[in-house]
Write an enzyme that holds these catalytic residues in place. Structure first.
Site, PDB file in Angstrom:
ATOM      1  N   ASP A  14       1.219  66.272 -83.521  1.00  0.00           N
ATOM      2  CA  ASP A  14       0.118  67.021 -84.139  1.00  0.00           C
ATOM      3  C   ASP A  14      -0.630  66.986 -82.992  1.00  0.00           C
ATOM      4  O   ASP A  14      -1.600  66.327 -82.169  1.00  0.00           O
ATOM      5  CB  ASP A  14      -0.661  66.146 -85.473  1.00  0.00           C
ATOM      6  CG  ASP A  14      -1.311  67.218 -86.630  1.00  0.00           C
ATOM      7  OD1 ASP A  14      -0.955  68.207 -86.173  1.00  0.00           O
ATOM      8  OD2 ASP A  14      -2.492  67.358 -86.230  1.00  0.00           O
ATOM      9  N   ASP A  16      -3.832  70.060 -84.000  1.00  0.00           N
ATOM     10  CA  ASP A  16      -4.850  69.902 -84.703  1.00  0.00           C
ATOM     11  C   ASP A  16      -5.621  68.752 -85.366  1.00  0.00           C
ATOM     12  O   ASP A  16      -4.926  68.242 -87.027  1.00  0.00           O
ATOM     13  CB  ASP A  16      -5.066  70.604 -86.392  1.00  0.00           C
ATOM     14  CG  ASP A  16      -5.751  72.247 -85.740  1.00  0.00           C
ATOM     15  OD1 ASP A  16      -5.770  72.888 -84.324  1.00  0.00           O
ATOM     16  OD2 ASP A  16      -5.109  73.420 -86.926  1.00  0.00           O
TER      17      ASP A  16
END
Length: 254
Positions: A14, A16
């Site tokens: 991922d 963020d």
């Protein structure tokens, strides 16, 4: 040098809260760590944001640099992606569910958000992307300070959780999924267009797929890929924690 075992393993991240602090740019140290890790094992990213935002966060707005850092690059959950520099077909939420349903959803969301009382509201409440719609009660144009203020307010009052429940109740029958995304928004996308979408491109080439994400609890936009039987899921609490998890995986591959 990449070993035979590690060549059939890939690490998927991922963006963020995993490779960067939320909506912040990657640190030079983290970028260098990824460059060194990639010498030992293939790397991929899958973010919910659009390609422009991910390029800004990870590669100083430089598309070529971004694509050179990872073996696979997936934005919008994989609906806009690349293998190396070769693009995959782009998916469209507009084509998937039609403009009439989209407009009904957007109109409802705007009415709902207009009734929410927050410390502040700014602009860009609805962001239309290729494969999803991003809804932000505070507005994506808020400052970093206002963003953090909303984060604390949301923790206390469950603003996005309640919003997601209302959306699911009213529009779930349209074949849509709803997930709390990042710090200030809710993602809306066709069923199956969560981050597991990118796995169709990885499963044929890799035996082991490690996924690292921070929003892995049910309702978070990392949950589906984290819990998928085709991945080995790792919950992280920020870039430094991600680094520790990766180091442990690399030790196992040695």
């Amino acid at each position: 040098m990449t070993s035979p075992a590690s060549s059939r393993t890939i690490l998927v991240f991922d963006v963020d809260g995993t490779l960067t602090a939320a909506r912040q740019t990657i640190t030079p140290e983290m970028r260098e760590f990824l460059i060194e890790a990639r010498k030992r094992v293939p790397l991929a990213i899958v973010g919910g944001s659009d390609f422009k935002k991910i390029t800004e966060q990870l590669a100083d707005h430089d598309k070529d640099l971004l694509l050179s850092l990872f073996d696979y690059t997936f934005s919008e959950n994989g609906l806009y992606g690349f293998k190396g520099t070769e693009p995959y077909p782009v998916q469209s939420i507009q084509k998937a569910i039609g403009d009439a349903k989209l407009q009904e959803l957007i109109n409802f969301a705007l009415r709902y958000m207009s009734d929410i009382q927050l410390p502040v509201k700014r602009g860009n409440f609805v962001e239309f992307r290729n494969g999803m719609i991003n809804l932000s009660p505070i507005g994506r144009s808020c400052s970093q300070e206002e963003r953090m203020q909303f984060v604390e307010f949301d923790k206390k009052h469950g603003i996005r959780q309640k919003f997601t429940e209302q959306l699911r109740e009213k529009f779930g029958q349209y074949g849509l999924q709803f997930a709390i995304g990042g710090q200030i928004s809710v993602d809306v996308f066709p069923t199956g267009w969560d981050k597991t979408f990118c796995l169709q491109y990885l499963v044929p080439d890799f035996d082991t797929i490690h996924f690292f994400g921070d929003k892995t609890a049910p309702g978070g936009n990392d949950h589906e890929i984290f819990a998928d039987e085709r991945t080995v899921g790792h919950t992280v609490e920020g870039p430094e924690d991600t680094r520790k998890h990766v180091e442990n995986v690399l030790k196992e591959l040695d």
